[in-house]
Design a protein around this motif. Structure first.
Motif, PDB file in Angstrom:
ATOM      1  N   ILE A  83       0.855  -1.211   0.000  1.00  0.00           N
ATOM      2  CA  ILE A  83       0.000   0.000   0.000  1.00  0.00           C
ATOM      3  C   ILE A  83       0.887   1.257   0.000  1.00  0.00           C
ATOM      4  N   LEU A  84       1.936   1.219   0.831  1.00  0.00           N
ATOM      5  CA  LEU A  84       2.849   2.375   0.899  1.00  0.00           C
ATOM      6  C   LEU A  84       3.520   2.601  -0.455  1.00  0.00           C
ATOM      7  N   ALA A  85       3.938   1.502  -1.095  1.00  0.00           N
ATOM      8  CA  ALA A  85       4.638   1.629  -2.383  1.00  0.00           C
ATOM      9  C   ALA A  85       3.712   2.209  -3.448  1.00  0.00           C
ATOM     10  N   ASP A  86       2.463   1.744  -3.469  1.00  0.00           N
ATOM     11  CA  ASP A  86       1.513   2.258  -4.467  1.00  0.00           C
ATOM     12  C   ASP A  86       1.279   3.757  -4.295  1.00  0.00           C
ATOM     13  N   GLU A  87       1.060   4.175  -3.053  1.00  0.00           N
ATOM     14  CA  GLU A  87       0.812   5.597  -2.811  1.00  0.00           C
ATOM     15  C   GLU A  87       2.036   6.429  -3.148  1.00  0.00           C
ATOM     16  N   ALA A  88       3.207   5.919  -2.740  1.00  0.00           N
ATOM     17  CA  ALA A  88       4.444   6.655  -3.042  1.00  0.00           C
ATOM     18  C   ALA A  88       4.609   6.792  -4.549  1.00  0.00           C
ATOM     19  N   VAL A 126       7.819  -6.806  -2.479  1.00  0.00           N
ATOM     20  CA  VAL A 126       8.257  -5.907  -1.410  1.00  0.00           C
ATOM     21  C   VAL A 126       9.661  -6.279  -0.899  1.00  0.00           C
ATOM     22  N   ASN A 127       9.961  -7.584  -0.883  1.00  0.00           N
ATOM     23  CA  ASN A 127      11.232  -8.041  -0.308  1.00  0.00           C
ATOM     24  C   ASN A 127      12.431  -7.875  -1.233  1.00  0.00           C
ATOM     25  N   ARG A 128      12.232  -7.411  -2.423  1.00  0.00           N
ATOM     26  CA  ARG A 128      13.363  -7.279  -3.352  1.00  0.00           C
ATOM     27  C   ARG A 128      14.444  -6.345  -2.813  1.00  0.00           C
ATOM     28  N   GLY A 129      14.019  -5.283  -2.158  1.00  0.00           N
ATOM     29  CA  GLY A 129      14.988  -4.342  -1.587  1.00  0.00           C
ATOM     30  C   GLY A 129      15.563  -3.400  -2.629  1.00  0.00           C
ATOM     31  N   GLY A 130      16.200  -2.337  -2.153  1.00  0.00           N
ATOM     32  CA  GLY A 130      16.802  -1.351  -3.053  1.00  0.00           C
ATOM     33  C   GLY A 130      15.892  -0.162  -3.303  1.00  0.00           C
ATOM     34  N   GLN A 131      16.117   0.454  -4.449  1.00  0.00           N
ATOM     35  CA  GLN A 131      15.496   1.745  -4.754  1.00  0.00           C
ATOM     36  C   GLN A 131      14.738   1.674  -6.060  1.00  0.00           C
ATOM     37  N   ILE A 132      13.489   2.143  -6.076  1.00  0.00           N
ATOM     38  CA  ILE A 132      12.831   2.358  -7.376  1.00  0.00           C
ATOM     39  C   ILE A 132      13.410   3.654  -7.923  1.00  0.00           C
ATOM     40  N   PRO A 133      14.050   3.594  -9.099  1.00  0.00           N
ATOM     41  CA  PRO A 133      14.790   4.770  -9.575  1.00  0.00           C
ATOM     42  C   PRO A 133      13.904   6.004  -9.756  1.00  0.00           C
ATOM     43  N   ALA A 134      14.549   7.153  -9.717  1.00  0.00           N
ATOM     44  CA  ALA A 134      13.831   8.421  -9.914  1.00  0.00           C
ATOM     45  C   ALA A 134      13.190   8.429 -11.292  1.00  0.00           C
ATOM     46  N   PRO A 135      11.982   9.001 -11.405  1.00  0.00           N
ATOM     47  CA  PRO A 135      11.316   9.021 -12.710  1.00  0.00           C
ATOM     48  C   PRO A 135      12.036   9.941 -13.699  1.00  0.00           C
TER      49      PRO A 135
END
Lengths: 89, 452
Positions: free
Chosen positions: B383-388, B437-446
């Motif tokens: 839920i946090l990831a979707d909103e972010a 969710v467990n993959r870890g790391g950073q979703i890169p900047a758009p």
């Protein structure tokens, strides 16, 4: 410093007398009055000058609210600034 | 003198339509309270807050009286504590939360925000300790609010933070299980957090802010609804115009209060946040505004468009009325705090997924939503990831304040009391997202972050 006194409620005798008596006792000068009566419903708005007021604002406010309760009217006093801010550009 | 009808309009807005100043929030920088000794740092924090905010409540009440407009909350926001406590050798920052709580009690305010960390691109030592301390901090204090900024349009989304915060929310729910997991109501996970927001639970005093400022949050959903009631046959253009004019008037009242309080406290006026913030009282609902536009219930098809128009018109009216508009400025959609939202959930018109869609066009995010107590931490992280993602991609702030109510399930209701209201437990998607969710790391900047 000026304030707006709003008096709203069922019409009866002595409303202006009662309100202006409190104002006069506390050295508050009435600069303008508008009033209307619609279907027995009395609405009055007074613009008052408090530069020479002899008491604290809260004392005057409480006195007006008390007289409002006595005569069954809602009486408010608010600084003029609020109305100017909201309704003038 | 303002005209007769203008005076009566203002009086009616205050008496009948619940126009109020929702909060005056004093922002206080704690950057000069950093010390290698945690105890010494905390003493400096207490002394500084109680010195600067000594007269906040008194002056607030005085102005409330003089202008005859209610100021519902007096609050304080401080520099994110992870930045202050990070220099100390402490391995747990709960004592910092307790000193904030003590300072809040001394000056007589009801919330203090800033038990926060900013981690859109990674953690410092202080950020990690602070995040680990959140559950106990929220369970052992009354007035402290916490927030974490876990993503931004410039940096992308810190998915390690997303994963950890799902667990933190669950732990907080467990530690406050005796009060319907209320600790979670005092925590927000943001993307693109704003540094000058006066509203709780997400207020903190950004590092780019001055030593001390006074920010103001104005509300008034009832006023907007009433204005629209009088225009039953209005077209969209006419409705937008009505909302803009109403927002203008409300903002002007807020600007006057803010500048007056700031002047009397001898601190600079910061920003004015005109956000339609509902309360559980009848006549103070954002959902009812949307319904007034012609929706049977908030949550039906058309709701997102109605909210988009409302939010935009509120911003336009506010911008015209004050040069210091900031914070969120729009419409809030907290479920438990809005009588119309609660009803819409209870009758099945408003679902979790629709709320998520609505957050893409309004000021904040999934707010004050109660979900089943057995919701896995990984689902909360999802839920946090979707909103972010909505916030980061659309260059706007989004937040999540969900409460996995311990021991309760769909069909039950969580009771928080006061302004926080009550929330029917809403179902969430039962399918697993833990591998993601467990993959870890950073979703890169758009891609649109590379404007430079």
């Amino acid at each position: 410093m000026r304030a707006v006194v709003t008096v709203i409620g069922k019409d009866r005798t002595g409303i202006i007398y009662n309100v202006s008596k409190i104002l006069a006792e506390n050295e508050v000068n009435i600069e303008d009055i508008s009033q209307t009566v619609m279907h027995d419903f009395f609405t009055m708005i007074m613009l008052v000058d408090m530069s020479n007021m002899s008491v604290d604002f809260n004392v005057l406010k409480n006195a007006l609210e008390t007289v409002g309760e006595d005569i069954g009217m809602s009486i408010r006093i608010q600084h003029e600034d609020l109305f100017n801010a909201m309704h003038t550009i | 003198m303002a005209m007769f009808k203008d005076v009566l309009e203002t009086v009616r807005m205050i008496e009948k339509e619940r126009l109020d100043i929702r909060t005056i929030t004093m922002g206080i920088s704690l950057l000069d309270c950093i010390d290698s000794s945690g105890a010494k740092s905390r003493q400096m924090i207490y002394d500084k807050i109680t010195r600067l905010a000594e007269n906040l409540v008194k002056e607030g009440e005085r102005i409330e009286n003089e202008l005859g407009i209610p100021i519902v909350n007096k609050r304080i926001s401080v520099t994110p504590i992870s930045l202050i406590a990070g220099s100390s050798d402490d391995l747990n920052y709960v004592e910092y939360a307790k000193i904030l709580d003590a300072a809040a009690a001394t000056v007589g305010i009801n919330f203090i925000g800033g038990f926060s960390a900013l981690v859109p691109k990674g953690f410092t030592k202080g950020d990690r300790i602070l995040i680990d301390s959140i559950p106990e901090a929220l369970a052992t204090t009354n007035c402290v609010c916490s927030s974490v900024n876990l993503g931004s349009s410039k940096a992308g989304i810190n998915m390690d933070a997303v994963k950890r915060l799902g667990e933190v929310i669950k732990e907080t729910a467990y530690l406050t299980r005796d009060a319907d997991s209320i600790g979670c109501a005092k925590f927000v996970a943001f993307a693109n957090a704003v540094e000058d927001n006066p509203f709780m639970a997400g207020a903190f005093h950004g590092v780019g802010e001055a030593e001390s400022v006074l920010n103001v949050g104005v509300s008034g959903p009832g006023v907007v609804k009433r204005a629209l009631e009088k225009a039953q046959d209005a077209s969209f253009g006419e409705m937008a115009e009505i909302i803009k004019k109403t927002a203008f008037k409300i903002t002007r009242a807020g600007h006057l209060v803010g500048t007056t309080v700031a002047e009397r406290l001898n601190v600079p006026f910061g920003i004015l946040d005109l956000s339609l913030a509902p309360t559980p009282e009848i006549g103070d609902s954002v959902a009812r505004i949307l319904e007034e536009m012609g929706l049977e219930h908030c949550g039906t098809h058309g709701t997102t468009a109605a909210l988009a128009m409302l939010n935009d018109a509120v911003k336009k009216g506010g911008i015209m009325a004050s040069t210091s508009v900031g914070g969120f400025s729009g419409a809030f959609i907290p479920v438990s705090e809005d009588e119309g939202m609660i009803e819409a959930v209870e009758c099945g018109a408003l679902t979790f997924d629709k709320l998520e869609a609505m957050t893409s066009v309004c000021s904040v995010g999934i707010d004050m939503v109660a979900i089943p107590g057995d919701t896995p931490a990984s689902t909360i992280s999802g839920i946090l990831a979707d909103e972010a993602a909505i916030g980061v991609i659309n260059n706007k702030t989004t937040g999540v304040r969900v409460i996995p109510v311990y021991g309760k399930d769909v069909g039950d209701t969580a009771e928080f009391g006061g302004l926080l209201g009550r929330a029917p437990i809403m179902p969430v998607n039962k399918n697993d997202c833990s591998v993601f969710v467990n993959r870890g790391g950073q979703i890169p900047a758009p891609i649109h972050s590379f404007k430079n």
